[in-house]
Design a protein around this motif. Sequence first.
Motif, PDB file in Angstrom:
ATOM      1  N   TYR B  36       0.841  -1.185  -0.064  1.00 51.20           N
ATOM      2  CA  TYR B  36      -0.111   0.146  -0.157  1.00 51.20           C
ATOM      3  C   TYR B  36       0.824   1.555   0.026  1.00 51.20           C
ATOM      4  CZ  TYR B  36      -4.109  -2.644   1.038  1.00 51.20           C
ATOM      5  OH  TYR B  36      -5.364  -3.535   0.990  1.00 51.20           O
ATOM      6  N   PHE B  90       3.801   0.880   2.574  1.00 49.97           N
ATOM      7  CA  PHE B  90       3.802  -0.288   3.594  1.00 49.97           C
ATOM      8  C   PHE B  90       3.562  -1.485   3.006  1.00 49.97           C
ATOM      9  CE2 PHE B  90       2.938   2.319   7.252  1.00 49.97           C
ATOM     10  CZ  PHE B  90       2.269   3.629   6.671  1.00 49.97           C
ATOM     11  N   PHE B 107       0.689  -5.013   9.257  1.00 53.44           N
ATOM     12  CA  PHE B 107       1.360  -3.962   8.703  1.00 53.44           C
ATOM     13  C   PHE B 107       2.923  -3.858   8.890  1.00 53.44           C
ATOM     14  CE2 PHE B 107      -1.610  -1.309   6.125  1.00 53.44           C
ATOM     15  CZ  PHE B 107      -2.846  -1.673   6.479  1.00 53.44           C
ATOM     16  N   GLY B 108       3.708  -3.765   7.834  1.00 52.40           N
ATOM     17  CA  GLY B 108       5.224  -3.248   8.315  1.00 52.40           C
ATOM     18  C   GLY B 108       5.215  -2.005   8.768  1.00 52.40           C
ATOM     19  N   GLN B 109       6.221  -1.619   9.176  1.00 56.95           N
ATOM     20  CA  GLN B 109       6.539  -0.307   9.806  1.00 56.95           C
ATOM     21  C   GLN B 109       6.496   0.885   8.757  1.00 56.95           C
ATOM     22  OE1 GLN B 109       6.219   0.759  12.878  1.00 56.95           O
ATOM     23  NE2 GLN B 109       5.389  -1.335  13.041  1.00 56.95           N
ATOM     24  N   GLY B 110       6.636   0.595   7.513  1.00 55.44           N
ATOM     25  CA  GLY B 110       6.639   1.644   6.651  1.00 55.44           C
ATOM     26  C   GLY B 110       8.034   2.072   6.059  1.00 55.44           C
TER      27      GLY B 110
END
Lengths: 117, 117
Positions: B36, B90, B107-110
């Motif tokens: 995303y 993300f 979600f990953g941390q971005g």
Amino acid sequence: SAVISQKPSRDICQRGTSLTIQCQVDSQVTMMFWYRQQPGQSLTLIATANQGSEATYESGFVIDKFPISRPNLTFSTLTVSNLSPEDSSIYLCSVLILSRTDNYGYTFGSGTRLTVV
Amino acid sequence: AQSVTQLDSHVSVSEGTPVLLRCNYSSSYSPSLFWYVQHPNKGLQLLLKYTSAATLVKGINGFEAEFKKSETSFHLTKPSAHMSDAAEYFCVVSDKAGGTSYGKLTFGQGTILTVHP
């Protein structure tokens, strides 16, 4: 794909009060979720909103603080109670869509930006 | 249980050069994987998703990602960066079938992508 209407888009609230966020979907969906995105952070799942029963909360989130309702397959609300400045975040609802081909995807609401003063 | 690790919190590239955003995942079941993008003060936009079909997934705006089960990776690439690609990205995993994580997104941390002229 589903279309989500999330309201309000933003609000400024006094500490100690509560805010209720609404999520309306234009079609019946299997699963609905509520996420929180704290400033500068990623998204964290708060809970799964279950139709006709109590929501399923993730570790670190409790019903007294984040009561959730889901009266039918197209609507859910999240209330953030007893607000403190630490609750200032973006709150998003999301739905899981299962298609006839068993391919699936997620749609997110546009989010509610909450500021607690 | 499922988890996502985005290996870089920030990536900086020059316009016209390739983009590589790295993501490793962990999943107990057959995972679905997503990328995303979130532009400043905007909602989440789906770039692409892997749901057990072709391992090389093409998304919008020239992005693509390759699912490598042996490496538990799902890196996002683009041959030539554009200024409009500057945003936060993300990597997201979902257990597609079975277990208590079914339907939930982690979600990953971005990764913040900066594109220089």
